[in-house]
Design an enzyme around this catalytic site. Structure first.
Site, mmCIF file in Angstrom:
data_model
loop_
_atom_site.group_PDB
_atom_site.id
_atom_site.type_symbol
_atom_site.label_atom_id
_atom_site.label_comp_id
_atom_site.label_asym_id
_atom_site.label_seq_id
_atom_site.Cartn_x
_atom_site.Cartn_y
_atom_site.Cartn_z
ATOM 1 N N HIS A 267 0.835 -1.210 0.000
ATOM 2 C CA HIS A 267 0.000 0.000 0.000
ATOM 3 C C HIS A 267 0.872 1.263 0.000
ATOM 4 O O HIS A 267 0.721 2.137 -0.853
ATOM 5 C CB HIS A 267 -0.923 -0.005 1.225
ATOM 6 C CG HIS A 267 -1.809 1.197 1.323
ATOM 7 N ND1 HIS A 267 -3.110 1.182 0.888
ATOM 8 C CD2 HIS A 267 -1.584 2.461 1.787
ATOM 9 C CE1 HIS A 267 -3.654 2.385 1.080
ATOM 10 N NE2 HIS A 267 -2.750 3.172 1.636
ATOM 11 N N GLU A 268 1.799 1.311 0.932
ATOM 12 C CA GLU A 268 2.644 2.506 1.042
ATOM 13 C C GLU A 268 3.562 2.638 -0.171
ATOM 14 O O GLU A 268 3.817 3.748 -0.643
ATOM 15 C CB GLU A 268 3.445 2.500 2.348
ATOM 16 C CG GLU A 268 2.595 2.499 3.634
ATOM 17 C CD GLU A 268 1.555 3.625 3.728
ATOM 18 O OE1 GLU A 268 1.788 4.704 3.151
ATOM 19 O OE2 GLU A 268 0.498 3.403 4.365
ATOM 20 N N HIS A 271 1.722 4.406 -2.860
ATOM 21 C CA HIS A 271 1.782 5.867 -2.684
ATOM 22 C C HIS A 271 3.142 6.379 -3.154
ATOM 23 O O HIS A 271 3.245 7.392 -3.832
ATOM 24 C CB HIS A 271 1.635 6.224 -1.196
ATOM 25 C CG HIS A 271 0.221 6.190 -0.686
ATOM 26 N ND1 HIS A 271 -0.784 6.941 -1.237
ATOM 27 C CD2 HIS A 271 -0.345 5.518 0.347
ATOM 28 C CE1 HIS A 271 -1.925 6.729 -0.560
ATOM 29 N NE2 HIS A 271 -1.683 5.864 0.398
ATOM 30 N N GLU A 297 -4.783 7.648 -3.178
ATOM 31 C CA GLU A 297 -5.289 6.360 -2.689
ATOM 32 C C GLU A 297 -5.525 5.391 -3.847
ATOM 33 O O GLU A 297 -5.421 4.179 -3.678
ATOM 34 C CB GLU A 297 -6.621 6.537 -1.954
ATOM 35 C CG GLU A 297 -6.623 6.694 -0.455
ATOM 36 C CD GLU A 297 -5.623 5.936 0.377
ATOM 37 O OE1 GLU A 297 -4.584 6.524 0.725
ATOM 38 O OE2 GLU A 297 -5.856 4.779 0.745
#
Ligand code: CO
Length: 504
Positions: A267-268, A271, A297
Site C-alpha cells: 500500500h505505502e 503511494h 489512494e
C-alpha cells in the site's frame, strides 16, 4: 505581468518547497527515530518553522506576485504549465487569505487538545468525554465552510481541501448506488457455503526475515531504494516525500502475521511510486505535486488490492515466500492462500475491513459528516446513529463506542471531508486498472511473471508525470474516456468474490 515577475514567483515557490521539505524531514524523524523526550523541543521547532513558511506565503511581497500572475491567468496570457502553477497556487493562497489568523490559531489549538481527549475517551470508551470537543470542532468547521465559501453544500468547502473540485452531490449518488450493490452482495457472501481457513496465514515469522521479504517485494514492484527508504513504525504506517528522489515509506510488523506487513508495505509503496514518478524538472511547483488524496489512494489501493491480492501477483510471489518461510506455508496451496487473503468478514473496525465491506465503513462516515455539517443531525446523537448504520449495513451490534464512533482519529483532528477520498480511491483504482488491462498486452500474465514495469510505466505516463496539470475529474476522463463511475469497482468485486465464494 512581465516574465521576470513569473520567474520571481517560481523562485519564491521553490524556497517555500525547500522549507517544507525540511519540516517533513523533522516529522519523519519524529515518528521513526526520535527519542521520547525529544517531543517537546521538536513540537516547538516544527511550529516555528511552519510559522515562517506561513508568513512567507501570506506576505505582501508574495501576495503582489501571485495577484499579478492571477491577472495574467484570467487574461489568458499564460502557457499551460504556467497556467497550472498559478491556478493551483492561487487556490491555496485565496483559501488561506479567507481564514482570519485568530480563527486558524483557535482551530489548531482545539484540534491538538481534541486529539488528546479523543485518545483518552477511546481508552475509557466514554463518548461523553469527547462530546463537547467534537461539538466545538463541528461548529468551527461549519464556520470554516462559510468563510471559504461554496456553491451548494457547505460540506464541499471542506471536501475541497482533500479532493479539490469534488462535489458532495455527485459523490452521494455514486456512493448510494455502490451501497445498494454492496449491502445485498455481502448478504450473499454470508450465506455462501464456502468456508475459508484464514489460520493458514498465522505462524511465527521472525521480524528480520519479514523486513527482508518486505523490502524485496517493494523493490520488485518498482520502489526505488536509491530514492527512498522503508522503515519500521510503531503507530500508523505512512508515506512521506521530500522530493521525487527521496520518498520514505513505513510499515509495521507482527510476529504472528506476515501478510499484514506485506499488505501495508505494498500500500505505502503504491503511494511512493506515485511520488517517485512526479516530475523532477518541475519540482517546487504544483506540476510536481499529486492531484488529490483520492488519486493518491487510487495508486496505493491498486497495488495493495487489485494487484497485490490477485491470484496472478501471488503466482509470482507465493513460491518465493514459501521458500523464505517453508515451515509456515509448505502445506498450503496457492488457491487456499489466495482465498485466505481475500476472506470477507463484516467487522466493526474500518482499518481491519476487507475489500467488500471497506467502502460501507467509508460511506456511513460520509453520510454522517455531511449531515453534521448541514445541521440535519446533532453530535450528541452520533453513537445512536452510528450503531444504527452498523446494524443496517453489516448486521452487527456495536458493544461499545471505542469499537464504534470513537474508533477513528480523523474528526478529533478536524479532518472532516477526508473519509470519502478512501472510497474515491477504490473507485478510481478499478476504473484505471480496467483501462490499463485494455491497453497493456496480457497485463495479468505479465504480472504473474513478475513483470510489474508494464503497469508502472503505464501509471507513470498516464497519471504520475502530470502532477496537478489536470483535476481528478479531468484526469479520469482523459485516461479512461469517461467520468468517474462506480461500475468498474462493482464489476471487479462481483467477478472476484463470486468466484471465491462460489456465488451464482
Ligand atoms: Co493510503
Amino acid at each position: 505581468m512581465n516574465q521576470n515577475n513569473l520567474e520571481k514567483l517560481k523562485e519564491e515557490l521553490l524556497e517555500l518547497y525547500h522549507l517544507s521539505s525540511a519540516v517533513s524531514v523533522l516529522h519523519w524523524d519524529e515518528t521513526v527515530y526520535m527519542p521520547k523526550k525529544g517531543g517537546e523541543l521538536r513540537a516547538k521547532t516544527i511550529a516555528e518553522m511552519s510559522g515562517l513558511i506561513h508568513n512567507k506565503f501570506v506576505s505582501p511581497g508574495f501576495g503582489k506576485l501571485i495577484k499579478s500572475a492571477k491577472k495574467d491567468l484570467d487574461e489568458g496570457k499564460l502557457n499551460d504549465n504556467d497556467a497550472c502553477i498559478v491556478r493551483e497556487v492561487w487556490r491555496e493562497y485565496s483559501r488561506e487569505k479567507k481564514l482570519p489568523v485568530e480563527f486558524v490559531k483557535e482551530l489548531a489549538e482545539l484540534e491538538s487538545r481534541s486529539e488528546a481527549v479523543w485518545a483518552e475517551a477511546r481508552k475509557k470508551t466514554d463518548f461523553k468525554m469527547f462530546l463537547p470537543y467534537l461539538e466545538k470542532i463541528v461548529a468551527m468547521k461549519r464556520r470554516e465552510a462559510e468563510l471559504v465559501g461554496y456553491e451548494k453544500n457547505p460540506y464541499d468547502a471542506l471536501l475541497d481541501l482533500f479532493e479539490p473540485n469534488a462535489k458532495s452531490e455527485e459523490i452521494s449518488l455514486i456512493f448510494f448506488e455502490l451501497k445498494e450493490f454492496l449491502v445485498p452482495f455481502l448478504q450473499k457472501i454470508k450465506k455462501s457455503k464456502v468456508r475459508i481457513n484464514e489460520k493458514v496465514l498465522r505462524g511465527d515469522f521472525p521480524i528480520e526475515k519479514q523486513v527482508e521479504f518486505n523490502k524485496a517485494v517493494a523493490k520488485k514492484i518498482g520502489f526505488d531504494f536509491e530514492s527512498g527508504r522503508l522503515d519500521t513504525v510503531i503507530g500508523h504506517p505512512f508515506t512521506i516525500h521530500f522530493h521525487p528522489n527521496d520518498v520514505r515509506i513505513t510499515t509495521r510488523y507482527n510476529k504472528k502475521d506476515l501478510l499484514s506487513s506485506v499488505a501495508t508495505t505494498i500500500h505505502e509503496a503504491g503511494h511512493a511510486l506515485y511520488e517517485q514518478g512526479l516530475s523532477k524538472e518541475h519540482f517546487g511547483t504544483p506540476l510536481s505535486e499529486s492531484i488529490s488524496l483520492g488519486i493518491h489512494e487510487s495508486q496505493s489501493r491498486m497495488w495493495e488490492n487489485v494487484v497485490g491480492k490477485s491470484r496472478e501477483f501471488w503466482k509470482y510471489f507465493y513460491p518465493r515466500m514459501k521458500k523464505e518461510f517453508p515451515s509456515q506455508f509448505s502445506k498450503t496451496s496457492l488457491e487456499d492462500f489466495h482465498r485466505a487473503i481475500n476472506a470477507v468478514k463484516p467487522s466493526l473496525i474500518r482499518v481491519e475491513a476487507d475489500e467488500v465491506t471497506y467502502n460501507l465503513h467509508v460511506i456511513m462516515r460520509f453520510e454522517i459528516e455531511k449531515e453534521l455539517i448541514d445541521g440535519s443531525i446533532e453530535v450528541k446523537d452520533l453513537p445512536k446513529i452510528w450503531n444504527g448504520k452498523i446494524k443496517e449495513y453489516f448486521g452487527l451490534d456495536v458493544p461499545n463506542d471505542a469499537l464504534g464512533v470513537l474508533q477513528d482519529l480523523h474528526w478529533s483532528g478536524g479532518m472532516i471531508g477526508y473519509f470519502p477520498t478512501y472510497t474515491l480511491g477504490n473507485l478510481y483504482s478499478a476504473q484505471f486498472y480496467a483501462k490499463a488491462k485494455e491497453e497493456i498486452l496480457n497485463l495479468e500474465k505479465e504480472i504473474s511473471l513478475g513483470h510489474f514495469e508494464h503497469l508502472l510505466n503505464w501509471l507513470r505516463k498516464n497519471i504520475h508525470i502530470h502532477g496537478k496539470m489536470f483535476s481528478a475529474e479531468d484526469l479520469v476522463e482523459k485516461v479512461t474516456g469517461e467520468k468517474l463511475s462506480n461500475q468498474y469497482f462493482i464489476e471487479y468485486i462481483k467477478n472476484k468474490y463470486s468466484e471465491i465464494y462460489n456465488l451464482d
